[in-house]
Structures are given as structure tokens and as C-alpha cells.
Write an enzyme that holds these catalytic residues in place. Sequence first.
Site: not given
Length: 427
Positions: A21, A91, A311
Site C-alpha cells: 500500500s 485493484g 487482507d
Amino acid sequence: MIKINGIKIFRGELEVPGDKSISHRSLMISALSSGKSKITGLSKGQDVIATKRFIELLGADVTELGDSIYVEGGTERLCAPNDAIDVGNSGTLIRIGAGLAAGIGGEFSFYGDASVNKRPMKRVFDPLRKMGADIFASNAAETAPFTILSRGLKGIRYQLPIPSAQVKSSILFAGLGTKDVTTVIEPIPTRRHTEEMLKAAGANITVTSRSNVREISVSKSALTPANYQIPGDPSQAAFWIVAGLISPNSEVTVKNIYIGQLRSDFIEVLRQMGADIDVTYGSSTSADVTSRSSSLRATEISGPSIAGLIDEIPILAVAASVASGTTRIGDAAELRVKESDRISTMVKALRSFGVTVIENDDGMEITGGGKLHGGEVQAKLDHRIAMSCAILGSAVEGTTVIEGFECVDSSYPGFLEDLTRITAVEN
Ligand code: S3P
């Protein structure tokens, strides 16, 4: 396809790839910052490589020197590329990238692999359309491929209908290109990297929080280049931390991983299950984490905490499979729209190992503690399913076959080498 032999013990130290991220965001923010940013510890996974390609296509200059990446960026040099943007399996890139593109302005086309092209995009199309972007999807389900045409956006006030850091971030990146203020209201908190990193880069961004409802407001900003040092990815560390817990005589240390609310919450869940885990802080946001063989017991994973665990659910399901009692995972319907339908993929995979699992619309009930054996797994283009099952397969008796294991390259290209090294000590 790979075959994994079981009854391994896990011993040793390892480092995992840079946080995914933070890696995506460091590249995107560097691309928008006027001048040269330096990034060390960037994830080498295919997803982040796709983001590197994306910012290059837009006009940022990216060079690699040793372990560092230098990005020469600035909005003045960015524009819509002639070619369509291939996001691969990511994504995060397709959703946040759409917002960033809309904020820059021009016509951008995006597409991804078979997994990404099935994932819901309406969740970002809705707010971006409200901001004034025209978006044309290739099908009625409004998934990728799609084209986004933006000729200047206006600020909006938008409450997230689902907790999603990708949707929040997409709107905030788009909001960086509007003169008036864009506000995202987040009733259930999600990972905060975008707002924290934008603030550090000098963005006009404010965050307020009242009884857990957060409001993040952003407007046109001149971003300044920075020196990004990316810690290890806690979501990848989770595989090894659970590995250390579920096999006898095991002790695993994962060095220098990001620790923070909504990212490392799985450590608390594992502790509630009886896990022996030490966290040794190196800074306020990074730590070495050690796990040792433990007798695990079932727990309940549901409610707003799911957003900070989303996750890690596949590997927590592995922990639940060896824990005594029945673990209920609920309020997690979002799992159905991840890289695969993670509820059905994981339920099928766990049953093949001999685990008793009930599939629910929004989760699963896992009864652990039974005698397990090698499984047969379809990874379904889902790296986290592949890695979770590789860990369970290494711990149980017999041989596990994982079809489509290559998908782990999207986030953790060295996973198999690390698995071989960490299980090298004979039982
Ligand atoms: C991510 C947000 C989460 C997470 C994904 C990475 C991010 O997705 O599952 O792996 O970097 O913002 P959602 O926003 O769909 O919950």
C-alpha cells in the site's frame, strides 16, 4: 502449479517485501511532487511494477540506482498517455490510479487481468462522476476495461458506502486537482496511508474524527518531493507469523515491518487466540515480530474490525483451521470481491485439507483442531490464497498441490525461496 511437502518446522529470520500500500502511494505521490523524490524499500511485486509503469506513462521520470528509485515528478509534466494503462492484477492501482488520472485531466483508458476486470469499479465511478468525470465502462456491470475523461473536476462531500481505503484514496487523489474542497466521510475507519503521506508531502489536507467517524478534506495542492523509506509489509509478514505459530518447534522473526492501526491488527487477533508473539519496536511505526509454536483456540472475527484485517483473513483462516473450537468470521462480504471470491476460494481450499468449514454469505465458520492432510488448491489469480495455502500445506502431513501459484509474483516474488530457507531445518 507447485507441490509442497508437509510437516515442516519454521525457524529463522526473514525480511518481507516493502509494504505494498505504501509502495503504490509513494510512487503516485512522487509523480505529483515537483522535483526529485527518493524511494527505498519499494515492493518488487508485479502490482507495484505496474504502478511504476503507470507513472512513467503519465510522464514521470523513474530511475533505479542500487536499492533506490528516484522519481522526477510534478503535475506540469504529467498528461494522459496515448496507450491504454495495463494495471495487471492490481485493484489498488486501477482504483486509486483512476482518481489520480481524473485529477490530472484528459482521457485515460484502463484495463487489467481477468481478476481485475471482474472487480467492482462502480464504487469509484460514482464519486468520480459526481466530481464531473465522464466514465465509459466496457460492460453493463461497470467493470474494467474503462475510459475516463476529465476536463476539470469540482469538489464533493462524499460518505463512503463501504469501508474501502482504495475508494477513499481515489477520491482524495482526484481532489488534489480541484480548486474547491473535497471531503470524504469515513464511518468505518480504513488504512490511513494516503492522508498521512499526502500531509507529509505538503498537501492541503485536514482530518477530523468524531466518535470514530473520520472526515478527510483535501484541495488543490503543490506537493513537495520526499525521501520515502518503506518498511516491510505486515500483510506478507502475517504468513510467516502464522507459520511460526502452527508448527511444532518453530520460531520465526520477521524484521522491520510496518506496525500501525488497521494494518497490524491481526497480531492482536492472534494473541486473543493464544499466540506467543513478541513485537520489538524499531520506531513508532516499525518493528521486528517474533512468533513461536502455540496452542491456538478459536475466536470471533467480525464487526467494524474487519476493515483493518481484510487482507489477513485468508491466513487467519489457516490459524483457525488448527485452533481448537469454531472460529466465526462474519461481516466480511467484501472478501467476495477481492482478487478472487476469497470466501468461496478459501472454503474450497480448506475443505481439501480436511478442515470442517461452513460457508456463509459474509464469512465462514471454521472448526479447527482435526487431523489435516495435504490439500488441492486453485489459487484463482489470488496471491493471498496461494501463500496462505502454501503455509498450511507446509505444516500438515502429506503433499499439497497449488494450481496457479505464479500469482504470488504480484506481491511477493521471492516467497518460495523464503519458504525453502525458513523450513530448511529438518524436523
Ligand atoms: C488497499 C486497500 C484494501 C486492501 C488492498 C489494499 C489499499 O482494499 O484489501 O489489498 O492499498 O488501499 P479495499 O479498499 O478494497 O478494502
